[in-house]
Design a protein around this motif. Sequence first.
Motif, PDB file in Angstrom:
ATOM      1  N   ASN A   1       0.808  -1.228   0.000  1.00 49.11           N
ATOM      2  CA  ASN A   1       0.000   0.000   0.000  1.00 49.11           C
ATOM      3  C   ASN A   1       0.839   1.274   0.000  1.00 49.11           C
ATOM      4  OD1 ASN A   1       1.056  -0.319   2.519  1.00 49.11           O
ATOM      5  ND2 ASN A   1      -0.751   0.494   3.590  1.00 49.11           N
ATOM      6  N   LYS A   2       2.151   1.096  -0.216  1.00 47.00           N
ATOM      7  CA  LYS A   2       2.998   2.284  -0.241  1.00 47.00           C
ATOM      8  C   LYS A   2       3.729   2.353  -1.571  1.00 47.00           C
ATOM      9  CE  LYS A   2       4.795   1.237   3.904  1.00 47.00           C
ATOM     10  NZ  LYS A   2       5.613   1.345   5.127  1.00 47.00           N
ATOM     11  N   GLY A   3       4.112   3.546  -1.917  1.00 48.57           N
ATOM     12  CA  GLY A   3       4.807   3.689  -3.195  1.00 48.57           C
ATOM     13  C   GLY A   3       5.719   4.912  -3.186  1.00 48.57           C
ATOM     14  N   ILE A   4       6.433   5.050  -4.301  1.00 48.77           N
ATOM     15  CA  ILE A   4       7.342   6.182  -4.452  1.00 48.77           C
ATOM     16  C   ILE A   4       6.795   7.098  -5.546  1.00 48.77           C
ATOM     17  CG2 ILE A   4       9.688   6.923  -5.069  1.00 48.77           C
ATOM     18  CD1 ILE A   4       9.616   5.348  -2.448  1.00 48.77           C
ATOM     19  N   ARG A   5       6.646   8.354  -5.160  1.00 49.60           N
ATOM     20  CA  ARG A   5       6.142   9.348  -6.113  1.00 49.60           C
ATOM     21  C   ARG A   5       7.217  10.410  -6.276  1.00 49.60           C
ATOM     22  NH1 ARG A   5       0.738  12.678  -4.630  1.00 49.60           N
ATOM     23  NH2 ARG A   5       2.162  13.658  -3.155  1.00 49.60           N
ATOM     24  N   LEU A   6       7.246  10.996  -7.472  1.00 49.96           N
ATOM     25  CA  LEU A   6       8.223  12.050  -7.708  1.00 49.96           C
ATOM     26  C   LEU A   6       7.596  13.402  -7.366  1.00 49.96           C
ATOM     27  CD1 LEU A   6      11.121  11.933  -8.677  1.00 49.96           C
ATOM     28  CD2 LEU A   6      10.319  12.390 -10.995  1.00 49.96           C
ATOM     29  N   ASN A   7       8.278  14.124  -6.489  1.00 49.03           N
ATOM     30  CA  ASN A   7       7.802  15.461  -6.124  1.00 49.03           C
ATOM     31  C   ASN A   7       8.866  16.444  -6.599  1.00 49.03           C
ATOM     32  OD1 ASN A   7       6.863  17.778  -4.988  1.00 49.03           O
ATOM     33  ND2 ASN A   7       7.006  17.071  -2.848  1.00 49.03           N
ATOM     34  N   GLY A   8       8.613  17.051  -7.765  1.00 49.13           N
ATOM     35  CA  GLY A   8       9.680  17.851  -8.388  1.00 49.13           C
ATOM     36  C   GLY A   8      10.806  16.923  -8.777  1.00 49.13           C
ATOM     37  N   LEU A   9      11.981  17.169  -8.261  1.00 46.08           N
ATOM     38  CA  LEU A   9      13.101  16.300  -8.578  1.00 46.08           C
ATOM     39  C   LEU A   9      13.379  15.298  -7.468  1.00 46.08           C
ATOM     40  CD1 LEU A   9      15.625  18.801 -10.221  1.00 46.08           C
ATOM     41  CD2 LEU A   9      14.352  16.963 -11.347  1.00 46.08           C
ATOM     42  N   ASN A  10      12.512  15.261  -6.455  1.00 43.05           N
ATOM     43  CA  ASN A  10      12.775  14.406  -5.304  1.00 43.05           C
ATOM     44  C   ASN A  10      11.741  13.297  -5.179  1.00 43.05           C
ATOM     45  OD1 ASN A  10      14.982  16.053  -4.375  1.00 43.05           O
ATOM     46  ND2 ASN A  10      13.403  17.550  -3.805  1.00 43.05           N
ATOM     47  N   PRO A  11      12.219  12.111  -4.794  1.00 46.73           N
ATOM     48  CA  PRO A  11      11.253  11.036  -4.540  1.00 46.73           C
ATOM     49  C   PRO A  11      10.603  11.234  -3.176  1.00 46.73           C
ATOM     50  CG  PRO A  11      13.494  10.263  -4.130  1.00 46.73           C
ATOM     51  CD  PRO A  11      13.609  11.698  -4.560  1.00 46.73           C
TER      52      PRO A  11
ATOM     53  N   VAL B   1       7.832   9.093  -0.284  1.00 48.87           N
ATOM     54  CA  VAL B   1       7.041   7.903   0.033  1.00 48.87           C
ATOM     55  C   VAL B   1       5.593   8.338   0.210  1.00 48.87           C
ATOM     56  CG1 VAL B   1       6.667   6.066   1.719  1.00 48.87           C
ATOM     57  CG2 VAL B   1       9.010   6.795   1.133  1.00 48.87           C
ATOM     58  N   VAL B   2       4.682   7.656  -0.489  1.00 51.15           N
ATOM     59  CA  VAL B   2       3.259   7.997  -0.345  1.00 51.15           C
ATOM     60  C   VAL B   2       2.470   6.733  -0.029  1.00 51.15           C
ATOM     61  CG1 VAL B   2       3.298  10.031  -1.848  1.00 51.15           C
ATOM     62  CG2 VAL B   2       2.918   7.761  -2.856  1.00 51.15           C
ATOM     63  N   GLU B   3       1.308   6.915   0.607  1.00 52.42           N
ATOM     64  CA  GLU B   3       0.393   5.786   0.825  1.00 52.42           C
ATOM     65  C   GLU B   3      -0.655   5.810  -0.257  1.00 52.42           C
ATOM     66  OE1 GLU B   3      -1.099   4.356   4.376  1.00 52.42           O
ATOM     67  OE2 GLU B   3       0.576   5.079   5.604  1.00 52.42           O
ATOM     68  N   LEU B   4      -0.931   4.620  -0.807  1.00 56.25           N
ATOM     69  CA  LEU B   4      -1.959   4.549  -1.845  1.00 56.25           C
ATOM     70  C   LEU B   4      -3.331   4.755  -1.199  1.00 56.25           C
ATOM     71  CD1 LEU B   4      -0.476   1.546  -3.838  1.00 56.25           C
ATOM     72  CD2 LEU B   4      -0.584   3.930  -4.586  1.00 56.25           C
ATOM     73  N   GLY B   5      -4.276   5.285  -1.957  1.00 51.76           N
ATOM     74  CA  GLY B   5      -5.596   5.614  -1.416  1.00 51.76           C
ATOM     75  C   GLY B   5      -5.665   7.105  -1.125  1.00 51.76           C
ATOM     76  N   ASN B   6      -6.810   7.539  -0.686  1.00 57.77           N
ATOM     77  CA  ASN B   6      -7.007   8.964  -0.419  1.00 57.77           C
ATOM     78  C   ASN B   6      -6.594   9.822  -1.603  1.00 57.77           C
ATOM     79  OD1 ASN B   6      -8.012   8.583   2.159  1.00 57.77           O
ATOM     80  ND2 ASN B   6      -5.931   8.499   3.014  1.00 57.77           N
ATOM     81  N   GLY B   7      -6.977   9.389  -2.773  1.00 59.54           N
ATOM     82  CA  GLY B   7      -6.695  10.201  -3.966  1.00 59.54           C
ATOM     83  C   GLY B   7      -5.377   9.884  -4.618  1.00 59.54           C
ATOM     84  N   ILE B   8      -4.551   9.013  -4.038  1.00 61.38           N
ATOM     85  CA  ILE B   8      -3.286   8.647  -4.678  1.00 61.38           C
ATOM     86  C   ILE B   8      -3.417   7.247  -5.263  1.00 61.38           C
ATOM     87  CG2 ILE B   8      -0.817   8.237  -4.332  1.00 61.38           C
ATOM     88  CD1 ILE B   8      -0.895  10.297  -2.092  1.00 61.38           C
ATOM     89  N   ALA B   9      -3.265   7.179  -6.573  1.00 63.91           N
ATOM     90  CA  ALA B   9      -3.449   5.903  -7.282  1.00 63.91           C
ATOM     91  C   ALA B   9      -2.106   5.413  -7.802  1.00 63.91           C
ATOM     92  CB  ALA B   9      -4.425   6.092  -8.436  1.00 63.91           C
ATOM     93  N   LEU B  10      -2.083   4.164  -8.284  1.00 64.70           N
ATOM     94  CA  LEU B  10      -0.867   3.586  -8.877  1.00 64.70           C
ATOM     95  C   LEU B  10      -0.299   4.477  -9.979  1.00 64.70           C
ATOM     96  CD1 LEU B  10      -1.581  -0.254  -9.220  1.00 64.70           C
ATOM     97  CD2 LEU B  10       0.147   0.850  -7.775  1.00 64.70           C
ATOM     98  N   ASP B  11      -1.212   5.083 -10.704  1.00 70.79           N
ATOM     99  CA  ASP B  11      -0.799   5.939 -11.831  1.00 70.79           C
ATOM    100  C   ASP B  11       0.050   7.125 -11.398  1.00 70.79           C
ATOM    101  OD1 ASP B  11      -2.082   4.327 -13.500  1.00 70.79           O
ATOM    102  OD2 ASP B  11      -3.722   5.702 -14.026  1.00 70.79           O
ATOM    103  N   ASP B  12      -0.072   7.492 -10.129  1.00 70.67           N
ATOM    104  CA  ASP B  12       0.692   8.639  -9.641  1.00 70.67           C
ATOM    105  C   ASP B  12       2.133   8.274  -9.297  1.00 70.67           C
ATOM    106  OD1 ASP B  12      -1.485  10.425  -9.727  1.00 70.67           O
ATOM    107  OD2 ASP B  12      -2.276   9.485  -7.888  1.00 70.67           O
TER     108      ASP B  12
END
Lengths: 340, 639
Positions: free
Chosen positions: A244-254, A256-267
């Motif tokens: 249920n956790k993943g890595i998302r890119l925020n600008g140039l930085n990775p 850690v995000v939790e999936l759900g609450n509006g955050i999908a695999l596609d993000d």
Amino acid sequence: MSTMTVLNMLTPKDLASDQEVRWCPGCGDYSILAQMKKALAGLGIPREKFVFISGIGCSSRFPYYMNTYGFHSIHGRAPAIATGLKLVRPDLSVWVITGDGDGLSIGGNHLIHAIRRNMDLKIILFNNEIYGLTKGQYSPTSRLGTRTKSSPLGSIDTPLRPLSLALGADATFVARTLDVDINHLTETLKRAAAHKGTAFVEVYQNCKIFNDGVFEYATDKSTKADNVLYLQHGRPLVFGKDRNKGIRLNGLNPEVVELGNGIALDDLLVHDEKAEEPSLAYLLSRMVYPDFPECIGVFRCVERPTYEDVLNKQIDDVLAKRGAGKLEELFASDETWVVE
Amino acid sequence: MTVLNPSTTRSTGEAPVPHQPRHPIPVEEIGEATIRLAGDSGDGMQLAGTQFTHTSALLGNDISTLPDFPAEIRAPAGTLAGVSGFQIHFSSSDIHTPGDQLNTLVAMNPAALKTNLKDLEPGGILIVNSDAFGSGDLHKAGYASNPLEDGSLRGYRVLAVPITKLNREAVAELKLSTREADRCKNFFALGLVYWLYERSLEPTLRWIQSKFSKNPSVMEANTRALKAGYNYGETTEAMPVHYRVSKAKIPPGRYRKITGNEALALGLTAASKQAGLPLLYASYPITPASDILHQLAELKRYGVRTLQAEDEIAAVGAAIGAAFAGALGVTGTSGPGICLKSEAIGLAVMTELPVVIIDVQRGGPSTGLPTKTEQADLLQAMFGRNGECPVCIVAPCSPADCFHMAFEAVRLAIGFMTPVMLLSDGYLANGAEPWLIPDPAKLPKIPVRFAQSHAGSNGNGTAAFHPYERDARLVRPWAVPGTPGLEHRIGGLEKEDITGNVSYDPANHEHMVHTRAQKIANIAKEIPELTVMGPSEGDVLVLGWGGTYGSIVTACQRAQRKGWKVAQAHLRYLNPLPRNTGEVLKRYRKVLIPELNGGQLRLLIRAAYLVDAVGLNKVQGKPFLVSEIEAKIEELLRS
């Protein structure tokens, strides 16, 4: 099945030398040795075509235990020796066995240059974050504050990240695996063997005596799932016991995000080991526990001509254009005169 | 003071055809001459010197050269530090040195005059570029007054020529920039010297044509400059006489000019052919060895591979890797590089692999004098490694001999499965002499025997190969990766006798130390004995090694002509020494060992043979003058 094929099928036992293995009981090196034999046995390459070259350190005793050609050389220089060997014998399967001290400290220069040339070498770096054979000094990969005999108040040099270094030298194949994850280790070694060019593999390896448990966060069954992220080409970066956790890119930085609450695999960031630019792979190589899960798997796998292939092409081209050289011609390559 | 300063008003732009003097100027036949071209390091003196050498060689003179240049590529223009010189000794008889004293000096600026004048013989010809003697130039060279005007050059035949101006006029029609035009002035000076010594312009004109074929205006400018210089000498009757040095009587055959570094490259290539092995030359750029790498990089058609390694250690490591793989592994460097390679050379001793390590010695310690010559690495080659670590050492004695000794280094490395160090030096590396080109068909083969079968069995049915099972000469087998059944491991840890397995057994270690030493000692049976030039017994034996041969042999010949009982012997094999060395030494009352170091061979000879050898030692970054050795011989005879 022809006779030849039968003869060429090796078993791991065929690759064991008659020498007594002398690593400490419980050393991670035992597992790497076992998986190496397993991986090589399945390649269909005859035993006499394998060469193992090592430097100095616990890991560098490795060639003695393989019933292949082997060279236990001097501290840090294995990539240089392997380079010379491969230049004159491109047909051989050449493996460099090194450690964090051997490969990154005393031999750092050779490692960088072997990688940037993209020689067809398989470089396996056993990273235990400590000097074992000299009885426990901090190494170039020891975490800040590591207390050892030579750093009683804690080490103060920033650790090197082996994969970041390899990527900085434009490595065409970069992977990380764990001594205790035997299937992943075997598969990673096989992938390295299949790569044409320098394959650089970092193996997290436990030193039972001087640095026991340094990778426990990544190997302990209760914490592992939250602390490591297995990379899969083309798949989003997901981890966690509950996936249920993943890595998302925020600008140039990775991040850690939790999936759900509006955050999908596609993000999430999608792993691409074939990306032409090593930037994302580099970013993954910088993710360090405890702020991030540490990535395990193939970070980068791209194609580039090997040094020896380009050199051989230069030789073939000049031979095609001007033919093989004769000594008569060479000796007379400057102006000559005759004395009667 | 004899300043010959002929009129310079006429234009030399339209060059008359050489070799048709309007007024024949008398030609004086002389046996030999030594000249030096000196100028700023940007003045092209090395190129001009090389061309003069080439032309003289083609004319059939015996030649010997000494380039002398600063370590900086471009030291500040006009300063003493920036002076670059090229000395050529050319003769109608057999010669061995670049000459002690100059007959002619060309000085392109005051700094060149100041640093070189001391070597010009009294009454010698001094050609100076008078355009370069302005007050600023004089100041940079530290002259308080103009030597062309203050009478200090009285005693030389001074030819003050406005070379810069005349050269610009010669190329004026080509509309070059001043800078481009001035670049040709070395060829103007060269042309003038060609006239002085009656040399043909043809070889240099051919060179200009091929070198600048893609740049017609530069080709034309250099051609005009060369001819203008020649014609200046002829038409202005610059000197009342000019000189001829006829062909030398040297053994018949086909010759070429060769430097030591060129000869090493050719020797290695020939040895690789004769051994039937590919050559890997791995090297890190270093003065004065880099030219070997440059030469070999061009020879891919001859089975040569080169690797410009990331550092000195990688270079020797790659050579060791190539040797393990069954190829001819060679690395080349200078003294500082040998320091870095030492641990790896020890590995090659322990693993008993055939590797050739070339040390083109230069002034030391540390960075020392990169472009100057010295012989101070002998003891480093002998002892500069941890543990009891003997290697075979050879040393060529002349530029052309570099070919032979490179070949020998390979023969011994393969024949005895050992690293071989070859000690050349900066003088041999850059110096040139004629080389009697060998017939490739007559070069010996270098036998290579790769292990093919198992040497024994381990008792349970599977074959065991013993990588340290030796032959009668104590040489271990060469078993190369890829050979089925011979899989084995080698490394830097002490080896168990025969099996090659790791062993910490005290008795085995001692046995292996002795075995490695004895193997090197056995080489003495397969190298030539020491030969003596001169009386077989007598007052003084002059014993030398390496690049000092030319000065020593010339000094000894002169001594012998005076009727002195002086003999000369030269060591080209330094470890092991030729088997008759001790016996030769005993036949003379005194032994003199001239060396460009503090007495390193002397230390070895005294230790090995308890002979009270006397040293003549010089460490000035320059070769011996013949006269220095002659004087020492005389001193010994009188004492």
